[in-house]
Write an enzyme that holds these catalytic residues in place. Structure first.
Site, PDB file in Angstrom:
ATOM      1  N   TYR A  35      11.900 -39.235  24.608  1.00  0.00           N
ATOM      2  CA  TYR A  35      11.849 -39.071  23.157  1.00  0.00           C
ATOM      3  C   TYR A  35      11.681 -37.584  22.778  1.00  0.00           C
ATOM      4  CZ  TYR A  35      11.399 -44.124  22.298  1.00  0.00           C
ATOM      5  OH  TYR A  35      11.597 -45.487  22.200  1.00  0.00           O
ATOM      6  N   SER A 248       8.111 -44.904  11.434  1.00  0.00           N
ATOM      7  CA  SER A 248       7.911 -44.040  10.279  1.00  0.00           C
ATOM      8  C   SER A 248       6.755 -43.064  10.489  1.00  0.00           C
ATOM      9  CB  SER A 248       7.627 -44.880   9.035  1.00  0.00           C
ATOM     10  OG  SER A 248       7.401 -44.051   7.912  1.00  0.00           O
ATOM     11  N   GLY A 249       6.910 -41.877   9.934  1.00  0.00           N
ATOM     12  CA  GLY A 249       5.824 -40.912   9.904  1.00  0.00           C
ATOM     13  C   GLY A 249       5.072 -40.937   8.596  1.00  0.00           C
TER      14      GLY A 249
END
Length: 283
Positions: A35, A248-249
């Protein structure tokens, strides 16, 4: 955590984000060695190092088995899979160093490898567990047969697969049926269709997506819950007890995911969404 390199957060901001997640009851954090071009685990580890006591209250998941073309790994001359014992072990140890932890709660094989040897993988997993480096093991994107073949050799904790109203395959290709049969809950990646549930999608499917969105929104209005919460609830209502991931951040988006644990849809509402997702009635 796969988008963390895009969030532009300083270490203290990353720590605050992790703590906000945990305050909501979200204590599992999903990683993979690749990632962020092999960078996300390091960013997470930097944040965790600011408050190491959090480690005992969280679960860290990582994955291995894909080798990307990257300036960080000039020896990778072609993108490929590697599920040899040597690579599994080396990848796990690299993840531990990057994450600044002594153990992983869960390690997954990221993708099925045409050259994978089930016995070799099981042996590598067993040694990592005996060494205290990994507590549990699983797979990602495996078919039912692939999962069961490895699960016969070493107990697997999950199969992380793509599923959403826009990608229904695991519901009908025996993936979910097989997992329910052995009492293993799948993890779900891209439960919101990579954001496509909120947008028009490709021109070829824009009309179908619009109809699906309208049905989900109608159900959301009926139950007085956010659109995303309804999608998460729809997924979690399956009897194999899926555990959706959110990438999501934004804490507000994570709160909407958590809110899905607080209600269930009626059977009619559930099938209303399935009918819209498939574009036809059940036969």
């Amino acid at each position: 955590m796969w988008r963390m390199t895009e969030w532009g957060m300083a270490p203290a901001q990353r720590l605050a984000f992790i703590e906000q997640c945990m305050d909501l009851g979200v204590t599992s954090f999903d990683h993979a060695d690749i990632y962020g071009d092999y960078g996300v685990e390091t960013l997470f580890g930097e944040a965790l190092a600011l408050k190491p006591s959090l480690r005992d209250s969280m679960q860290i998941v990582s994955k291995c088995g894909i080798k990307l073309l990257s300036a960080k790994h000039p020896s990778h001359t072609i993108q490929h899979y590697d599920t040899t014992a040597a690579h599994i072990t080396a990848s796990a140890e690299t993840s531990l160093r990057a994450l600044r932890t002594d153990y992983l709660d869960l390690l997954l094989i990221h993708r099925p490898d045409p050259l994978m040897d089930f016995d070799e993988i099981a042996g590598a997993f067993t040694r990592l567990r005996e060494q205290g480096k990994v507590k549990h093991f699983g797979v990602s994107n495996f078919s039912r047969h692939q999962f069961e073949a490895l699960n016969r050799r070493i107990a697997l904790a999950t199969n992380q697969v793509e599923f959403s109203p826009l990608h229904l395959a695991p519901m009908f290709d025996e993936t979910f049926d097989g997992l329910q049969d052995v009492g293993v809950a799948p993890m779900i990646w891209s439960p919101l269709g990579g954001g496509r549930l909120f947008s028009g999608g490709d021109a070829s499917d824009a009309e179908a997506h619009a109809r699906l969105r309208a049905v989900i929104q109608r159900v959301a209005d009926d139950v007085q819950r956010p659109f995303a919460s309804v999608v998460f609830a729809w997924i979690m209502q399956l009897p194999c007890r899926p555990v959706p991931l959110t990438g999501s951040g934004r804490i507000a988006a994570i709160a909407e995911a958590v809110a899905a644990t607080e209600f269930t849809l009626s059977r009619t509402q559930w099938f209303d969404i399935l009918r819209a997702a498939r574009g036809h009635e059940v036969a």
